[in-house]
Scaffold this motif. Structure first.
Motif, PDB file in Angstrom:
ATOM      1  N   ILE A  11     -53.267  -2.179  36.666  1.00 47.61           N
ATOM      2  CA  ILE A  11     -52.667  -2.562  35.387  1.00 47.61           C
ATOM      3  C   ILE A  11     -52.077  -1.320  34.711  1.00 47.61           C
ATOM      4  N   LEU A  12     -52.821  -0.231  34.692  1.00 45.72           N
ATOM      5  CA  LEU A  12     -52.329   1.008  34.091  1.00 45.72           C
ATOM      6  C   LEU A  12     -51.105   1.533  34.818  1.00 45.72           C
ATOM      7  N   MET A  13     -51.095   1.437  36.139  1.00 47.34           N
ATOM      8  CA  MET A  13     -49.950   1.888  36.920  1.00 47.34           C
ATOM      9  C   MET A  13     -48.711   1.066  36.561  1.00 47.34           C
ATOM     10  N   PHE A  14     -48.872  -0.240  36.420  1.00 52.16           N
ATOM     11  CA  PHE A  14     -47.746  -1.091  36.050  1.00 52.16           C
ATOM     12  C   PHE A  14     -47.218  -0.730  34.662  1.00 52.16           C
ATOM     13  N   VAL A  15     -48.122  -0.482  33.713  1.00 54.38           N
ATOM     14  CA  VAL A  15     -47.720  -0.118  32.354  1.00 54.38           C
ATOM     15  C   VAL A  15     -46.940   1.196  32.363  1.00 54.38           C
ATOM     16  N   VAL A  16     -47.416   2.185  33.117  1.00 53.68           N
ATOM     17  CA  VAL A  16     -46.729   3.474  33.198  1.00 53.68           C
ATOM     18  C   VAL A  16     -45.352   3.312  33.826  1.00 53.68           C
ATOM     19  N   ILE A  17     -45.258   2.560  34.898  1.00 59.34           N
ATOM     20  CA  ILE A  17     -43.959   2.321  35.541  1.00 59.34           C
ATOM     21  C   ILE A  17     -43.011   1.617  34.573  1.00 59.34           C
ATOM     22  N   TYR A  18     -43.528   0.650  33.849  1.00 62.91           N
ATOM     23  CA  TYR A  18     -42.696  -0.077  32.888  1.00 62.91           C
ATOM     24  C   TYR A  18     -42.172   0.860  31.812  1.00 62.91           C
TER      25      TYR A  18
END
Length: 91
Positions: A11-18
């Protein structure tokens, strides 16, 4: 609770990529659309392929640019926002 902690890194990885990739790309696309709509006859521009010229005619999605070797008809999206801004900043 343990299941959530397993998915937290994803989830954190997706937020950072976004935040670092998708949002800036959307802002850039919005600026380019505004730039295309603000073009007017007589503006000096540079295309993404490197042609320098002045706008001679405007249509809804196309533009005719006048270069030293003649006139060229191309899509508005072929005009580079960054290079045109740099050209007009020098002048």
């Amino acid at each position: 609770m343990e299941q959530i902690s397993q998915f937290l890194p994803f989830i954190l990885m997706f937020v950072v990529i976004y935040l670092f990739m998708i949002v800036p790309q959307q802002k850039k696309a919005k600026k380019e659309k505004e730039f295309e709509s603000s073009l007017k006859v007589g503006d000096k521009i540079v295309t993404k392929s490197g042609f320098h010229g002045k706008i001679a005619e405007l249509a809804e999605t196309t533009v005719v640019i006048e270069t030293m070797s003649g006139k060229l008809k191309m899509e508005k999206s072929a005009i580079s926002l960054d290079m045109s801004a740099a050209l007009n900043k020098k002048a």
